[in-house]
Design a protein around this motif. Sequence first.
Motif, PDB file in Angstrom:
ATOM      1  N   ARG A 104       0.845  -1.205   0.000  1.00  0.00           N
ATOM      2  CA  ARG A 104       0.000   0.000   0.000  1.00  0.00           C
ATOM      3  C   ARG A 104       0.880   1.254   0.000  1.00  0.00           C
ATOM      4  NH1 ARG A 104      -3.153  -1.706   5.224  1.00  0.00           N
ATOM      5  NH2 ARG A 104      -4.381   0.188   5.026  1.00  0.00           N
ATOM      6  N   GLU A 134      -6.437  10.240   8.491  1.00  0.00           N
ATOM      7  CA  GLU A 134      -7.369   9.131   8.225  1.00  0.00           C
ATOM      8  C   GLU A 134      -7.361   8.841   6.729  1.00  0.00           C
ATOM      9  OE1 GLU A 134     -10.048   6.215   9.258  1.00  0.00           O
ATOM     10  OE2 GLU A 134      -9.204   7.630  10.709  1.00  0.00           O
ATOM     11  N   ILE A 135      -7.221   7.577   6.362  1.00  0.00           N
ATOM     12  CA  ILE A 135      -7.282   7.180   4.952  1.00  0.00           C
ATOM     13  C   ILE A 135      -8.748   6.978   4.572  1.00  0.00           C
ATOM     14  CG2 ILE A 135      -6.548   5.469   3.227  1.00  0.00           C
ATOM     15  CD1 ILE A 135      -4.167   6.922   4.454  1.00  0.00           C
ATOM     16  N   ASP A 137     -12.165   5.533   3.080  1.00  0.00           N
ATOM     17  CA  ASP A 137     -12.557   4.123   2.912  1.00  0.00           C
ATOM     18  C   ASP A 137     -12.220   3.591   1.533  1.00  0.00           C
ATOM     19  OD1 ASP A 137     -13.462   3.908   5.486  1.00  0.00           O
ATOM     20  OD2 ASP A 137     -15.566   4.323   4.998  1.00  0.00           O
ATOM     21  N   LYS A 140      -8.478   2.580   1.303  1.00  0.00           N
ATOM     22  CA  LYS A 140      -7.839   1.793   2.366  1.00  0.00           C
ATOM     23  C   LYS A 140      -7.122   0.544   1.873  1.00  0.00           C
ATOM     24  CE  LYS A 140      -9.989   3.451   6.541  1.00  0.00           C
ATOM     25  NZ  LYS A 140     -11.034   3.334   7.545  1.00  0.00           N
ATOM     26  N   GLU A 148      -0.880   4.058  11.354  1.00  0.00           N
ATOM     27  CA  GLU A 148      -1.429   2.689  11.290  1.00  0.00           C
ATOM     28  C   GLU A 148      -0.311   1.657  11.425  1.00  0.00           C
ATOM     29  OE1 GLU A 148      -3.848  -0.127   8.117  1.00  0.00           O
ATOM     30  OE2 GLU A 148      -3.846   2.035   7.804  1.00  0.00           O
TER      31      GLU A 148
END
Length: 235
Positions: A104, A134-135, A137, A140, A148
């Motif tokens: 990723r 925050e990634i 949705d 992700k 993370e």
Amino acid sequence: MIGEKIVSFETIDSTNRFLKENFSRYPDGTVVVALEQTSGYGRNKRRWHSPRGGLWFSVLFKPRKRVELVFYTKVFSVAIVKTLETLKVRAGIKWPNDVYIYGRKLAGILTEGIFEGKKPMAIVVGVGMNVNNEIPDELKTRAISLEEILGKEVSLMRLMEAILKNARVLLRRYIKKKEALTRIWKRYLLQKEGDTVTFLEDNQEKRGKILKISSDHLLVETDEGVKKVYSLSPH
């Protein structure tokens, strides 16, 4: 020197765009950093989601001699990977300019030049890294944040300072030995000669085997013959 002057913004459309439009006002090595970008972008003008919590900065260079843009991309991609190593995070470089971990995307580098004829007036290197943000949705499965990976928040300024410090060392060490930096960069590459890759051609995904890795293209053997590939599939 890189980072001697730092210009900070709460919000900006794009740190790269700001330096491209204002390079004449700032000295070599100026860093522009923002808490968030409203119109961040990567290669091929792909939109880069850049909310608060991520690390978004650009560095201005004013080289006296002609230097290929890709040299600066290598400096910063290797600097990021080496910085992550100090955090016990093993990352790799997805050719030519993204930093990946666990399949990723963690960070991307975008190097852009402002030219007068063939003479570079300025070079701007943009770095975008998912850190505490925050990634979304829908991303992700393709993107990851440093928080993370580490399970804790990371100081954005300390992280940027560490990347800039590594970049300074690499720049000083390899500006006259670019082939040596290319060898280091290749060691960190996730793609190796002989691997199968998916690439884009006329907005269609195609597959082939890498015959040779160059700084600005891959030679890929496909069913349709050997092709020069300039962009891998983003997936």
